[in-house]
Design a protein around this motif. Structure first.
Motif, short mmCIF file in Angstrom:
data_model
loop_
_atom_site.label_atom_id
_atom_site.label_comp_id
_atom_site.label_asym_id
_atom_site.label_seq_id
_atom_site.Cartn_x
_atom_site.Cartn_y
_atom_site.Cartn_z
N ALA A 161 -9.47 -17.63 -58.91
CA ALA A 161 -8.94 -18.22 -60.09
C ALA A 161 -7.72 -19.39 -59.85
CB ALA A 161 -8.65 -17.43 -61.20
N ALA A 162 -6.91 -18.48 -58.88
CA ALA A 162 -5.81 -19.34 -58.57
C ALA A 162 -5.89 -20.67 -57.49
CB ALA A 162 -4.71 -18.51 -57.83
N ALA A 163 -7.03 -20.17 -56.66
CA ALA A 163 -7.73 -21.17 -55.87
C ALA A 163 -8.33 -22.38 -56.29
CB ALA A 163 -8.53 -20.48 -54.98
N ASN A 164 -9.18 -21.90 -57.36
CA ASN A 164 -9.57 -23.05 -58.37
C ASN A 164 -8.70 -23.85 -59.11
OD1 ASN A 164 -12.16 -22.39 -57.44
ND2 ASN A 164 -12.41 -21.04 -59.15
N ALA A 165 -7.46 -23.51 -59.59
CA ALA A 165 -6.39 -24.04 -60.18
C ALA A 165 -5.89 -25.16 -59.42
CB ALA A 165 -5.46 -23.22 -60.88
N ALA A 166 -5.77 -24.72 -58.11
CA ALA A 166 -4.95 -25.46 -57.05
C ALA A 166 -5.93 -26.75 -56.81
CB ALA A 166 -4.51 -24.58 -55.62
N GLY A 167 -7.20 -26.25 -56.58
CA GLY A 167 -7.97 -27.38 -56.44
C GLY A 167 -7.95 -28.64 -57.44
N ILE A 168 -8.01 -28.04 -58.57
CA ILE A 168 -8.03 -28.80 -59.66
C ILE A 168 -6.72 -29.74 -59.83
CG2 ILE A 168 -7.75 -29.00 -62.36
CD1 ILE A 168 -9.36 -26.39 -62.62
N ALA A 169 -5.76 -29.20 -59.38
CA ALA A 169 -4.53 -29.88 -59.22
C ALA A 169 -4.41 -30.94 -58.36
CB ALA A 169 -3.30 -29.17 -59.02
N THR A 170 -5.05 -30.89 -57.24
CA THR A 170 -5.21 -31.77 -56.06
C THR A 170 -6.27 -32.87 -56.47
OG1 THR A 170 -5.16 -29.79 -54.63
CG2 THR A 170 -6.14 -31.94 -53.60
N ARG A 171 -7.33 -32.50 -57.00
CA ARG A 171 -8.34 -33.52 -57.69
C ARG A 171 -7.76 -34.38 -58.72
NH1 ARG A 171 -14.05 -30.44 -56.80
NH2 ARG A 171 -14.20 -31.01 -54.63
N PHE A 172 -6.85 -33.77 -59.57
CA PHE A 172 -6.40 -35.02 -60.75
C PHE A 172 -5.44 -35.87 -59.99
CE2 PHE A 172 -7.24 -31.83 -64.32
CZ PHE A 172 -7.90 -32.62 -65.14
N PHE A 173 -4.66 -35.16 -59.03
CA PHE A 173 -3.63 -35.89 -58.27
C PHE A 173 -4.31 -37.21 -57.70
CE2 PHE A 173 -1.00 -37.06 -54.57
CZ PHE A 173 0.08 -37.33 -55.14
N GLY A 174 -5.35 -37.02 -56.81
CA GLY A 174 -6.04 -37.81 -56.00
C GLY A 174 -6.64 -38.94 -56.95
N LEU A 175 -7.12 -38.52 -57.88
CA LEU A 175 -8.02 -39.57 -58.83
C LEU A 175 -7.24 -40.12 -59.84
CD1 LEU A 175 -10.91 -37.02 -60.08
CD2 LEU A 175 -11.26 -39.08 -58.91
N SER A 176 -5.97 -39.77 -59.90
CA SER A 176 -4.75 -40.50 -60.76
C SER A 176 -4.28 -41.61 -59.75
CB SER A 176 -3.79 -39.68 -61.03
OG SER A 176 -3.06 -39.15 -60.15
N ARG A 177 -4.35 -41.42 -58.64
CA ARG A 177 -3.91 -42.61 -57.80
C ARG A 177 -4.54 -43.72 -57.51
NH1 ARG A 177 -3.18 -40.13 -51.92
NH2 ARG A 177 -2.12 -42.15 -51.55
N PRO A 178 -4.14 -45.25 -57.97
CA PRO A 178 -4.95 -46.23 -57.78
C PRO A 178 -5.41 -46.57 -56.56
CG PRO A 178 -2.60 -46.75 -58.18
CD PRO A 178 -2.78 -45.21 -58.40
N GLY A 179 -6.53 -47.04 -56.39
CA GLY A 179 -7.22 -47.35 -54.83
C GLY A 179 -7.39 -46.29 -54.05
N ALA A 180 -7.30 -44.77 -54.39
CA ALA A 180 -7.27 -43.86 -53.69
C ALA A 180 -9.01 -43.64 -53.17
CB ALA A 180 -6.57 -42.45 -54.03
N ALA A 181 -9.38 -43.06 -52.18
CA ALA A 181 -10.52 -42.82 -51.47
C ALA A 181 -10.70 -41.80 -50.63
CB ALA A 181 -11.20 -44.19 -51.09
#
Length: 421
Positions: free
Chosen positions: A401-421
């Motif tokens: 559960a903690a690992a999944n939460a960490a993955g969610i935070a990583t994807r939120f951060f990556g998707l929020s960055r303009p022009g990230a790929a």
């Protein structure tokens, strides 16, 4: 009165539920069949079935998930460009990915016996051949997922949903019969049987298209995102294997059995991103402003809300409908509660992964799974020195559960960055 945005959201949600209802029904039948098997076999035998299921289907899902999600997005873009016939799109994808498909089959033949030796025990010579056969059979899953993805990506949502329903119902029925008559390992063969038929049909369609010269130039590289997808899904599968090994190490066969039953009930939660994603990912990849379609924000928010309600329904189903399972498997209620938390977070993580695929955020897709893997490794190392039995196995699930939460935070951060790929 409800606002126009609320009415639009209601129409989207209603359409999504209606077109995916057959798939949900099929998985419901599968759930009941495999829950019945849990009652009819010993916890240790069910643990053996769960172990092989995670190894074989989990390995197959690496290629299946990667090829399915990317094929969905490619098919949606082809449909927007004017090619709506499923056959040429499917043929183009399979031809462009033929080397990857063959390599996946060869790797599976080796990886399943090796994974079994690492996670469970050293197999006998006879078992090695059987496990290699299971690995080869698992290579049909990516073809089945690709066919369903192309159907959904071209807007044939109901056909894709009914195909998934047949896969689940027939596969579960054969799994129950083979599991009771030939042993728990053979139940996995039953679960993959329909994909074998679909794979054969897909190959025939592709060969026919090649002979008739009906294979168009692809609108996108058929291999786009495959490297990122394989990287992300391999890390995700390694994470699952580490968790499975840790549960077996601290909980034994009984702990694996309890975990397997809990996973079966928690699968209710993972149905939403799995089946809704097949319908929505094409809309995210090739949006049409003139239509009432899902956006990344509304899709992920919907998955979060459904995960909470689905968890409550799953727990209630166990307590009210299957109390005998709670009595037969010690610690099942607590284990299921932990698994539901982990799978609810996993559902959101999968939804964000669909957004990454649709938008081409390959790096974010991979980094999230790498983060989850690192958190899992450190968490498991801490748990191994603590409680044993089902209690220890439950702690391993909390780590996920903690690992999944960490993955969610990583994807939120990556998707929020303009022009990230």
């Amino acid at each position: 009165m409800p606002s126009s945005n609320s009415r639009a959201l209601l129409r989207r949600a209603t359409h999504l539920v209606v077109v995916t209802l057959p798939a949900f029904g099929g998985r419901g039948v599968q759930f009941l069949a495999l829950a019945a098997m849990a009652l009819l076999v010993s916890p240790a035998d069910y643990g053996r079935f769960t172990t092989l299921q995670v190894l074989v289907l989990g390995l197959a899902s690496i290629a299946g998930s990667t090829m399915g999600t990317s094929a969905n997005a490619i098919a949606a873009r082809a449909a927007r460009a004017g090619t709506r016939d499923v056959r040429p799109i499917l043929a183009s994808l399979l031809i462009g990915r033929r080397r990857v498909l063959v390599l996946n089959a060869l790797v599976s033949v080796v990886a399943v016996p090796v994974g079994y030796a690492i996670v469970v025990e050293l197999p006998t010579a006879t078992d090695v051949f059987a496990l290699a056969g299971f690995g080869l059979l698992s290579a049909v899953l990516p073809l089945g997922e690709t066919v369903v993805a192309v159907l959904a990506g071209t807007g044939r949502y109901r056909t894709a949903s009914w195909t998934d329903a047949v896969r689940a119902v027939v596969g579960a029925g054969l799994a129950l019969v083979l599991g009771m008559t030939a042993g728990p390992w053979w139940a996995v063969v039953g679960m993959l049987s329909v994909d074998g038929v679909i794979a054969a049909v897909a190959v025939v369609v592709t060969l026919t298209a090649v002979r008739s010269g009906a294979v168009p130039e692809p609108v996108a590289d058929p291999r786009a995102g495959l490297l990122a997808g394989f990287s992300a899904n391999v890390m995700g599968q390694v994470t699952n294997w580490i968790v499975l090994w840790a549960i077996g190490a601290v909980g034994g066969a009984a702990g694996l059995g309890v975990y397997g039953v809990a996973l079966r009930f928690a699968s209710i939660v993972t149905l939403a991103p799995q089946y809704f994603g097949k319908t929505v990912i094409g809309q995210l990849a090739a949006p049409d402003p003139s239509k009432n379609l899902w956006t990344p924000r509304s899709f992920v928010a919907m998955l979060g809300a459904l995960s909470v309600s689905g968890s409550a329904a799953s727990l209630g189903l166990l307590v009210v409908v299957f109390p005998a399972l709670a009595e037969r498997y010690d610690g099942l209620v607590v284990m299921l509660s932990a698994v539901l938390i982990a799978t609810s977070l996993r559902a959101v993580l999968i939804g964000l992964g669909h957004v990454c695929v649709a938008r081409g955020h390959w790096r974010t897709w991979v980094l999230a799974d790498a983060t989850s893997l690192v958190v899992t490794v450190f968490g498991v190392l801490l748990v191994l020195g603590g409680s044993a039995g089902v209690a220890g196995a439950t702690l391993v699930v909390i780590v996920t559960a903690a690992a999944n939460a960490a993955g969610i935070a990583t994807r939120f951060f990556g998707l929020s960055r303009p022009g990230a790929a």
